[in-house]
Design an enzyme around this catalytic site. Structure first.
Site, PDB file in Angstrom:
ATOM      1  N   GLY A 164      32.469 135.563  61.354  1.00  0.00           N
ATOM      2  CA  GLY A 164      33.413 136.672  61.209  1.00  0.00           C
ATOM      3  C   GLY A 164      33.369 137.310  59.834  1.00  0.00           C
ATOM      4  O   GLY A 164      32.390 137.143  59.102  1.00  0.00           O
ATOM      5  N   HIS A 184      25.893 141.993  59.419  1.00  0.00           N
ATOM      6  CA  HIS A 184      26.103 141.443  60.770  1.00  0.00           C
ATOM      7  C   HIS A 184      25.867 142.521  61.832  1.00  0.00           C
ATOM      8  O   HIS A 184      25.274 142.269  62.869  1.00  0.00           O
ATOM      9  CB  HIS A 184      27.550 140.964  60.942  1.00  0.00           C
ATOM     10  CG  HIS A 184      27.937 139.811  60.081  1.00  0.00           C
ATOM     11  ND1 HIS A 184      28.837 139.921  59.052  1.00  0.00           N
ATOM     12  CD2 HIS A 184      27.544 138.511  60.103  1.00  0.00           C
ATOM     13  CE1 HIS A 184      29.006 138.751  58.485  1.00  0.00           C
ATOM     14  NE2 HIS A 184      28.233 137.863  59.098  1.00  0.00           N
ATOM     15  N   GLY A 187      20.193 136.527  60.005  1.00  0.00           N
ATOM     16  CA  GLY A 187      19.882 137.322  58.819  1.00  0.00           C
ATOM     17  C   GLY A 187      19.098 136.522  57.790  1.00  0.00           C
ATOM     18  O   GLY A 187      19.389 135.345  57.542  1.00  0.00           O
ATOM     19  N   GLN A 188      18.132 137.193  57.179  1.00  0.00           N
ATOM     20  CA  GLN A 188      17.274 136.542  56.179  1.00  0.00           C
ATOM     21  C   GLN A 188      18.040 136.080  54.935  1.00  0.00           C
ATOM     22  O   GLN A 188      17.571 135.250  54.185  1.00  0.00           O
ATOM     23  CB  GLN A 188      16.153 137.497  55.766  1.00  0.00           C
ATOM     24  CG  GLN A 188      15.098 136.828  54.890  1.00  0.00           C
ATOM     25  CD  GLN A 188      14.196 137.819  54.194  1.00  0.00           C
ATOM     26  OE1 GLN A 188      13.724 138.761  54.817  1.00  0.00           O
ATOM     27  NE2 GLN A 188      13.961 137.612  52.906  1.00  0.00           N
ATOM     28  N   ASP A 195      20.437 134.120  54.655  1.00  0.00           N
ATOM     29  CA  ASP A 195      20.543 132.658  54.737  1.00  0.00           C
ATOM     30  C   ASP A 195      19.178 132.118  55.154  1.00  0.00           C
ATOM     31  O   ASP A 195      19.010 131.577  56.249  1.00  0.00           O
ATOM     32  CB  ASP A 195      21.620 132.275  55.749  1.00  0.00           C
ATOM     33  CG  ASP A 195      22.986 132.733  55.296  1.00  0.00           C
ATOM     34  OD1 ASP A 195      23.454 132.251  54.263  1.00  0.00           O
ATOM     35  OD2 ASP A 195      23.574 133.614  55.964  1.00  0.00           O
ATOM     36  N   ARG A 251      31.425 136.948  51.548  1.00  0.00           N
ATOM     37  CA  ARG A 251      32.072 136.430  50.333  1.00  0.00           C
ATOM     38  C   ARG A 251      32.237 137.492  49.255  1.00  0.00           C
ATOM     39  O   ARG A 251      32.981 137.282  48.289  1.00  0.00           O
ATOM     40  CB  ARG A 251      31.262 135.270  49.750  1.00  0.00           C
ATOM     41  CG  ARG A 251      31.262 134.043  50.638  1.00  0.00           C
ATOM     42  CD  ARG A 251      30.252 133.022  50.145  1.00  0.00           C
ATOM     43  NE  ARG A 251      29.932 132.076  51.188  1.00  0.00           N
ATOM     44  CZ  ARG A 251      30.529 130.900  51.355  1.00  0.00           C
ATOM     45  NH1 ARG A 251      31.457 130.528  50.532  1.00  0.00           N
ATOM     46  NH2 ARG A 251      30.188 130.102  52.345  1.00  0.00           N
TER      47      ARG A 251
HETATM   48  O1  PAF Z   1      25.438 132.068  59.103  1.00  0.00           O
HETATM   49  C1  PAF Z   1      26.562 131.822  59.595  1.00  0.00           C
HETATM   50  O2  PAF Z   1      27.450 132.667  59.668  1.00  0.00           O
HETATM   51  C2  PAF Z   1      26.862 130.416  60.101  1.00  0.00           C
HETATM   52  O3  PAF Z   1      26.219 129.461  59.332  1.00  0.00           O
HETATM   53  C3  PAF Z   1      26.535 130.226  61.589  1.00  0.00           C
HETATM   54  C4  PAF Z   1      25.068 130.391  61.871  1.00  0.00           C
HETATM   55  C5  PAF Z   1      27.335 131.219  62.426  1.00  0.00           C
HETATM   56  C6  PAF Z   1      26.939 128.825  62.033  1.00  0.00           C
HETATM   57  O4  PAF Z   1      28.293 128.586  61.817  1.00  0.00           O
END
Ligand code: PAF
Length: 278
Positions: free
Chosen positions: A31, A37, A149-150, A152, A189
């Site tokens: 969220g 996103h 997404g890249q 992470d 964040r």
């Molecule tokens: O990247 C995220 O937002 C979270 O790590 C995920 C993949 C939804 C798992 O909780």
């Protein structure tokens, strides 16, 4: 958009769609949605018949209690954004719905050595939590394609490994990082940054970009040293800045193909990560 909170109802609806031969695209999130996103939702929309998003702030992947408590949860705004983007189904369960038997985590210890480095070292247990929830969500959603997404990047490698092992029919899509105008990677964040912190946060990407620009020259080690210095000057506190092989995370001494630079910094009270393929 259909909003579902119950796992069984969710899985029953998915099965109904799959029985009609519809291709399910899945975007798992926690969220506090931003344009990054939404770009994943757009990609899913282009490639799949039914777009599913999940919003679940997963307690088992937080290793600092205050980080979990303070994680933003603007659910009404998120719903509006998803409707606007043409998402078909939102799965938004409560913690008990997912972890009825207690906050038990899977282990990621045998996923390969890369999992213990960088985020794995800085946030003990984090990837165990990620694997636990992603596995549960994939089992419930039964997607044909998933979109991550890249930003992470290490999480993407973890999820790709999970897919190879447990869900070989799922197609993994690595989607590019979306950035603010000054280069700061979009992140849920970022809203926690003070105005002053936000003003200087562009330095993270600037240093990564500088590394990339110098990658094919003899200057990259100097660029790395400078970047480490700049991103460790108050109010920045450098957790890691690593140049390594993009698949194995083995560290790199000399120029090589398929390299990546990954960074994590603390800026005031906010932890930010970013990366760049070199
Ligand atoms: O990247 C995220 O937002 C979270 O790590 C995920 C993949 C939804 C798992 O909780």
């Amino acid at each position: 958009m259909i909003l579902i909170k119950n796992s069984q109802t969710f899985n029953a609806l998915i099965k109904e769609k799959k029985a009609k031969n519809l291709k399910i695209g899945f975007v798992p999130t926690m969220g506090a949605l931003h344009a990054g996103h939404l770009s994943l939702i757009k990609s899913a929309r282009q490639k799949c018949d039914i777009v599913v998003c999940s919003i679940f702030v997963n307690p088992t992947q937080f290793n600092v209690a205050s980080d979990l408590t303070n994680y933003p949860r603007p659910i009404e705004k998120d719903i509006q954004l998803l409707v606007h983007e043409g998402c078909d189904i939102l799965f938004h369960p409560e913690v008990d719905e997912i972890y009825g038997n207690g906050l038990v985590k899977d282990s990621s210890s045998d996923f390969g050595s890369f999992i213990h480095l960088l985020e794995g070292a800085s946030r003990p247990g984090h990837f165990d939590g990620v694997i636990t929830i992603v596995k549960k969500l994939f089992q419930l959603c039964e997607p044909k394609e998933v979109f991550f997404g890249q930003k992470d990047y290490q999480q993407c490698l973890v999820v790709e490994t999970l897919i190879q092992r447990n869900f070989p029919n799922i197609v993994f899509n690595l989607c590019p990082i979306l950035r603010e105008e000054d280069g700061l990677a979009m992140s849920s964040r970022n809203i926690r940054l003070s105005a002053e912190e936000r003003k200087i946060s562009y330095k993270i990407y600037k240093e990564l970009k500088n590394l990339k620009d110098n990658w094919q020259t003899q200057q990259w080690e100097i660029a790395l040293k400078n970047a480490k210095h700049i991103l460790n000057e108050a109010p920045f506190k450098l957790e890691y800045l690593s140049v390594c092989n993009a698949k194995t995370f083995d560290s790199i001494d000399n120029f090589e193909e398929n390299a990546i630079a990954l960074v994590a910094v603390q800026l005031g009270n906010t932890r930010l990560i970013d990366n760049i393929l070199l």
